[in-house]
Structures are given as C-alpha cells and as structure tokens.
Motif scaffolding. Structure first.
Motif, PDB file in Angstrom:
ATOM      1  N   GLN A  36     -59.601  11.423 -20.894  1.00 30.56           N
ATOM      2  CA  GLN A  36     -59.443  12.821 -21.598  1.00 30.56           C
ATOM      3  C   GLN A  36     -60.850  13.889 -21.258  1.00 30.56           C
ATOM      4  OE1 GLN A  36     -57.329  10.934 -25.400  1.00 30.56           O
ATOM      5  NE2 GLN A  36     -57.825  13.245 -25.461  1.00 30.56           N
ATOM      6  N   ASP A  37     -61.936  13.151 -21.658  1.00 36.78           N
ATOM      7  CA  ASP A  37     -63.131  13.824 -21.412  1.00 36.78           C
ATOM      8  C   ASP A  37     -63.473  13.888 -20.037  1.00 36.78           C
ATOM      9  OD1 ASP A  37     -63.775  13.563 -24.102  1.00 36.78           O
ATOM     10  OD2 ASP A  37     -64.998  11.761 -23.974  1.00 36.78           O
ATOM     11  N   LYS A  38     -63.179  13.096 -18.861  1.00 33.14           N
ATOM     12  CA  LYS A  38     -63.189  13.539 -17.590  1.00 33.14           C
ATOM     13  C   LYS A  38     -62.342  14.776 -17.080  1.00 33.14           C
ATOM     14  CE  LYS A  38     -64.217   8.619 -16.104  1.00 33.14           C
ATOM     15  NZ  LYS A  38     -63.950   7.580 -15.309  1.00 33.14           N
ATOM     16  N   LEU A  39     -61.423  15.036 -17.839  1.00 40.31           N
ATOM     17  CA  LEU A  39     -60.323  16.078 -17.438  1.00 40.31           C
ATOM     18  C   LEU A  39     -60.939  17.500 -18.058  1.00 40.31           C
ATOM     19  CD1 LEU A  39     -56.757  14.357 -17.513  1.00 40.31           C
ATOM     20  CD2 LEU A  39     -57.923  15.188 -15.574  1.00 40.31           C
ATOM     21  N   LEU A  40     -61.614  17.381 -19.275  1.00 38.25           N
ATOM     22  CA  LEU A  40     -61.844  18.653 -19.945  1.00 38.25           C
ATOM     23  C   LEU A  40     -62.725  19.530 -18.964  1.00 38.25           C
ATOM     24  CD1 LEU A  40     -62.429  17.235 -23.563  1.00 38.25           C
ATOM     25  CD2 LEU A  40     -60.632  18.415 -22.552  1.00 38.25           C
ATOM     26  N   PRO A  41     -63.493  18.967 -18.285  1.00 31.69           N
ATOM     27  CA  PRO A  41     -64.331  20.278 -17.247  1.00 31.69           C
ATOM     28  C   PRO A  41     -63.416  20.739 -16.421  1.00 31.69           C
ATOM     29  CG  PRO A  41     -65.376  18.297 -17.230  1.00 31.69           C
ATOM     30  CD  PRO A  41     -64.241  17.837 -18.021  1.00 31.69           C
ATOM     31  N   ARG A  42     -62.214  20.337 -16.080  1.00 38.59           N
ATOM     32  CA  ARG A  42     -61.163  21.251 -15.359  1.00 38.59           C
ATOM     33  C   ARG A  42     -60.266  22.221 -16.108  1.00 38.59           C
ATOM     34  NH1 ARG A  42     -57.452  17.299 -11.839  1.00 38.59           N
ATOM     35  NH2 ARG A  42     -56.468  19.151 -11.652  1.00 38.59           N
ATOM     36  N   VAL A  43     -60.153  21.573 -17.551  1.00 36.34           N
ATOM     37  CA  VAL A  43     -59.481  22.651 -18.501  1.00 36.34           C
ATOM     38  C   VAL A  43     -60.529  23.738 -18.698  1.00 36.34           C
ATOM     39  CG1 VAL A  43     -58.607  22.721 -20.727  1.00 36.34           C
ATOM     40  CG2 VAL A  43     -58.357  20.704 -19.455  1.00 36.34           C
ATOM     41  N   GLU A  44     -61.853  23.650 -18.807  1.00 27.24           N
ATOM     42  CA  GLU A  44     -62.931  24.468 -19.186  1.00 27.24           C
ATOM     43  C   GLU A  44     -62.612  25.677 -17.822  1.00 27.24           C
ATOM     44  OE1 GLU A  44     -64.070  25.315 -21.619  1.00 27.24           O
ATOM     45  OE2 GLU A  44     -64.041  23.600 -23.094  1.00 27.24           O
ATOM     46  N   LEU A  82     -50.428  24.678 -25.208  1.00 28.91           N
ATOM     47  CA  LEU A  82     -51.589  23.735 -25.374  1.00 28.91           C
ATOM     48  C   LEU A  82     -52.962  24.369 -25.063  1.00 28.91           C
ATOM     49  CD1 LEU A  82     -50.216  20.533 -23.954  1.00 28.91           C
ATOM     50  CD2 LEU A  82     -51.034  20.801 -26.438  1.00 28.91           C
ATOM     51  N   LEU A  83     -52.940  25.222 -23.888  1.00 30.80           N
ATOM     52  CA  LEU A  83     -53.965  25.857 -23.408  1.00 30.80           C
ATOM     53  C   LEU A  83     -54.482  26.852 -24.449  1.00 30.80           C
ATOM     54  CD1 LEU A  83     -53.135  26.037 -19.561  1.00 30.80           C
ATOM     55  CD2 LEU A  83     -55.361  24.910 -20.694  1.00 30.80           C
ATOM     56  N   ARG A  84     -53.437  27.639 -25.006  1.00 29.49           N
ATOM     57  CA  ARG A  84     -53.917  28.730 -25.927  1.00 29.49           C
ATOM     58  C   ARG A  84     -54.518  28.047 -27.156  1.00 29.49           C
ATOM     59  NH1 ARG A  84     -51.699  33.604 -25.772  1.00 29.49           N
ATOM     60  NH2 ARG A  84     -51.210  33.690 -28.025  1.00 29.49           N
ATOM     61  N   ARG A  85     -54.046  26.936 -27.482  1.00 28.51           N
ATOM     62  CA  ARG A  85     -54.596  26.220 -28.769  1.00 28.51           C
ATOM     63  C   ARG A  85     -55.999  25.888 -28.401  1.00 28.51           C
ATOM     64  NH1 ARG A  85     -51.505  22.165 -33.003  1.00 28.51           N
ATOM     65  NH2 ARG A  85     -53.343  22.045 -34.323  1.00 28.51           N
ATOM     66  N   THR A 104     -53.863  16.164 -22.320  1.00 30.63           N
ATOM     67  CA  THR A 104     -55.028  17.007 -21.564  1.00 30.63           C
ATOM     68  C   THR A 104     -54.827  17.008 -20.138  1.00 30.63           C
ATOM     69  OG1 THR A 104     -56.292  15.661 -23.123  1.00 30.63           O
ATOM     70  CG2 THR A 104     -57.407  16.344 -21.058  1.00 30.63           C
ATOM     71  N   VAL A 105     -53.933  16.041 -19.561  1.00 28.91           N
ATOM     72  CA  VAL A 105     -53.381  16.235 -18.174  1.00 28.91           C
ATOM     73  C   VAL A 105     -52.507  17.380 -17.939  1.00 28.91           C
ATOM     74  CG1 VAL A 105     -51.813  15.131 -16.550  1.00 28.91           C
ATOM     75  CG2 VAL A 105     -53.359  13.621 -17.745  1.00 28.91           C
ATOM     76  N   SER A 106     -51.880  17.702 -18.924  1.00 31.40           N
ATOM     77  CA  SER A 106     -51.018  19.144 -19.056  1.00 31.40           C
ATOM     78  C   SER A 106     -51.896  20.477 -18.968  1.00 31.40           C
ATOM     79  CB  SER A 106     -50.205  19.073 -20.204  1.00 31.40           C
ATOM     80  OG  SER A 106     -49.192  20.314 -20.289  1.00 31.40           O
ATOM     81  N   MET A 107     -53.032  20.146 -19.722  1.00 29.92           N
ATOM     82  CA  MET A 107     -53.962  21.317 -19.696  1.00 29.92           C
ATOM     83  C   MET A 107     -54.783  21.357 -18.379  1.00 29.92           C
ATOM     84  SD  MET A 107     -55.303  21.707 -23.634  1.00 29.92           S
ATOM     85  CE  MET A 107     -56.415  20.137 -23.546  1.00 29.92           C
ATOM     86  N   ALA A 108     -55.077  20.070 -17.862  1.00 26.71           N
ATOM     87  CA  ALA A 108     -55.790  20.316 -16.616  1.00 26.71           C
ATOM     88  C   ALA A 108     -55.072  20.765 -15.452  1.00 26.71           C
ATOM     89  CB  ALA A 108     -56.446  18.744 -16.271  1.00 26.71           C
ATOM     90  N   PHE A 109     -53.643  20.539 -15.244  1.00 27.78           N
ATOM     91  CA  PHE A 109     -52.928  20.959 -14.336  1.00 27.78           C
ATOM     92  C   PHE A 109     -52.127  22.162 -14.698  1.00 27.78           C
ATOM     93  CE2 PHE A 109     -53.866  16.610 -13.103  1.00 27.78           C
ATOM     94  CZ  PHE A 109     -53.781  16.599 -11.846  1.00 27.78           C
ATOM     95  N   ALA A 110     -52.250  22.738 -15.763  1.00 31.49           N
ATOM     96  CA  ALA A 110     -51.328  23.755 -16.537  1.00 31.49           C
ATOM     97  C   ALA A 110     -49.943  23.667 -16.324  1.00 31.49           C
ATOM     98  CB  ALA A 110     -51.835  25.166 -15.864  1.00 31.49           C
ATOM     99  N   VAL A 111     -49.443  22.324 -16.230  1.00 31.86           N
ATOM    100  CA  VAL A 111     -47.755  21.821 -16.034  1.00 31.86           C
ATOM    101  C   VAL A 111     -47.501  21.271 -17.422  1.00 31.86           C
ATOM    102  CG1 VAL A 111     -46.503  20.443 -14.727  1.00 31.86           C
ATOM    103  CG2 VAL A 111     -48.374  21.743 -13.399  1.00 31.86           C
ATOM    104  N   PRO A 112     -46.253  21.618 -17.789  1.00 29.25           N
ATOM    105  CA  PRO A 112     -45.843  21.143 -19.060  1.00 29.25           C
ATOM    106  C   PRO A 112     -45.437  19.443 -18.443  1.00 29.25           C
ATOM    107  CG  PRO A 112     -44.390  22.919 -18.508  1.00 29.25           C
ATOM    108  CD  PRO A 112     -45.341  22.710 -17.339  1.00 29.25           C
ATOM    109  N   VAL A 113     -45.883  18.537 -19.569  1.00 29.04           N
ATOM    110  CA  VAL A 113     -45.800  17.159 -19.399  1.00 29.04           C
ATOM    111  C   VAL A 113     -44.955  16.600 -20.758  1.00 29.04           C
ATOM    112  CG1 VAL A 113     -46.757  14.980 -19.069  1.00 29.04           C
ATOM    113  CG2 VAL A 113     -47.782  16.877 -18.092  1.00 29.04           C
ATOM    114  N   ALA A 114     -43.801  16.045 -20.461  1.00 32.69           N
ATOM    115  CA  ALA A 114     -43.354  15.508 -21.758  1.00 32.69           C
ATOM    116  C   ALA A 114     -43.126  14.035 -21.734  1.00 32.69           C
ATOM    117  CB  ALA A 114     -41.853  15.732 -21.785  1.00 32.69           C
ATOM    118  N   VAL A 115     -43.038  13.339 -22.986  1.00 31.78           N
ATOM    119  CA  VAL A 115     -43.001  11.827 -22.946  1.00 31.78           C
ATOM    120  C   VAL A 115     -42.101  11.406 -23.838  1.00 31.78           C
ATOM    121  CG1 VAL A 115     -45.114  11.443 -24.242  1.00 31.78           C
ATOM    122  CG2 VAL A 115     -44.304   9.767 -22.979  1.00 31.78           C
TER     123      VAL A 115
END
Length: 245
Positions: A36-44, A82-85, A104-115
């Motif tokens: 998750q931490d590796k993806l957070l810079p992409r989110v930022e 998720l991005l807004r929160r 975190t993947v969902s935020m990094a790609f800005a794509v809805p991910v369901a599981v």
C-alpha cells in the motif's frame, strides 16, 4: 462460478472493460501495508494534479451515472469516494489486508475495485439491470430491493451484491476473517481503460502472489470476451470452464 455482464450493460456502455481475478488462500494472506505504501505516491500525484471530477477515469463514471438517472454528486463510484476521503483525512480505516490493499489500488488507478467472498455468492455474478425483486443487505443489517433498471451485481439466488453498479457493495459477501476464496472485479469506462486495467491486473496478481494468495484465474473482460468461469481454477472442484462471447 462465473462472472459476466448482461447484454443490456454492454449495449449501454460499449467502452466498458473489466479486470476479473479469482483467488484463494486468502486466509493465509500476509501483511499488505508495505505494498500500500508503495502505491501512495501515485495517489498523492493524482490528488495534487486536480479534483477527482477532472480525472478521466472518474469523469467517465460520472457520465455513466448521469445516463442512469443518478446525480453524480450524490452517488459517487467507489474510487471517487475513496479518493475524496483520502484527500480530507490522508488515511483510510483498516478492514482486512486484502480489502485495504485493493482500496489503495483503486485510488492509485482511480478505478472502482470490488472484492467478494465467493462462498457467500450463489453460483456466480451477473452485472445487469435489476428486476426489483433482488435482495440487498446493507452494512446496518437492513434489506433493500434495488429499483427496477438499476445496475447491480446479482447472483443466481437473486441476491444483489452491489447497489447502483459501482456505488456500494453488500454486506452479504463482504471479505472478512472467514474469507478463503474471493473474486476481485475492477471496471473502467474511460478511453484508455483496457491498457490501464491490464496494468492494474498485473499489479494485483504480482502483489497477491508475494502475499501468499493464489491467483486461480484472471481475465480482461471486453466485448469479445465477456465471461469468466473459474471454479475449475481451484483444486478438488470439477472443471466447468467455458469461453463464451
């Protein structure tokens, strides 16, 4: 089990693409925090570039919600929510290692991910307009019936595992400490959806393998390949694999 979209969904949204991944061994998942931490810079970077509504991935879902008669500022796809929160709080609550990583993947790609917990889904999932008889369970334990025509994830027993397509999942099939097998679904509508979902699928399958979760089947769903059958991907289960357009 199976995953597919109804013809009515494809007809209304021909640009739709989906990455679908079936996994097992979820009970043995190791910590995902480092990934998750590796993806957070992409989110930022995404958040620094502008508002969520300007992101092409989010904008496409807003257009789809508007076409379905939903106010996009009232009903937001899961990735936008998720991005807004995260923009406000710079953190998200922890639920489960798999769910937290996929959020975190969902935020990094800005794509809805369901599981979904596969053992709490009857037969498989079809994304289709609701008939109005489906039963949806809220996280407060209440039962609802989606309005006729509302796009939902529904199973063979008539349970709705989402409301308003990518807006909110059902408590019935939520992943938790009991989950051993899961189905991951990421959907996108923007012009570069296919390339982006290919990268997203690679990200997820690589990381889950490193976290001791077995990827049994994976498919990029597109107009020419609309269905994934995946029970045969798990040991001890009779093969029912069949490709259908």
């Amino acid at each position: 089990m199976y995953f597919t979209h109804a013809d009515a969904v494809w007809e209304a949204h021909p640009g739709l693409r989906a990455a679908v991944i079936a996994v097992d061994g979820v009970l043995g998942i190791t910590a995902t925090r480092a990934y998750q931490d590796k993806l957070l810079p992409r989110v930022e970077e995404r958040l620094a570039a502008g508002g969520e509504s300007a992101m092409p991935e989010i904008s496409a879902w807003r257009e789809a919600f508007s076409a379905m008669g939903l106010k996009p500022t009232q009903y937001r796809c899961a990735s936008e929510a998720l991005l807004r929160r995260y923009r406000k709080e710079r953190s998200l609550p922890a639920f489960h290692p798999l769910v937290d990583y996929l959020n975190t993947v969902s935020m990094a790609f800005a794509v809805p991910v369901a599981v979904f917990d596969c053992d709490r889904v009857a037969g498989g999932i079809t994304v289709r307009p609701a008939e109005g008889t489906e039963e949806y369970t809220t996280f407060q334990g209440d039962s609802e019936h989606p309005a006729p025509g509302e796009v939902v994830f529904t199973d063979a027993a008539g349970y709705a595992h989402s409301r308003r397509w990518t807006f909110r999942q059902s408590a019935r099939s939520v992943v938790g400490p009991h989950t051993e097998r899961a189905l991951i679904v990421a959907e996108a509508l923007h012009p570069s959806a296919e390339a982006d979902l290919t990268a997203l699928q690679q990200e997820i399958t690589t990381v889950l393998g490193e976290c001791r979760v077995r990827v049994g089947a994976a498919k990029l769903v597109r107009p020419t390949e609309r269905r994934l059958e995946f029970f045969s991907a798990f040991p001890g289960e009779e093969s029912t694999s069949e490709e259908r357009p």
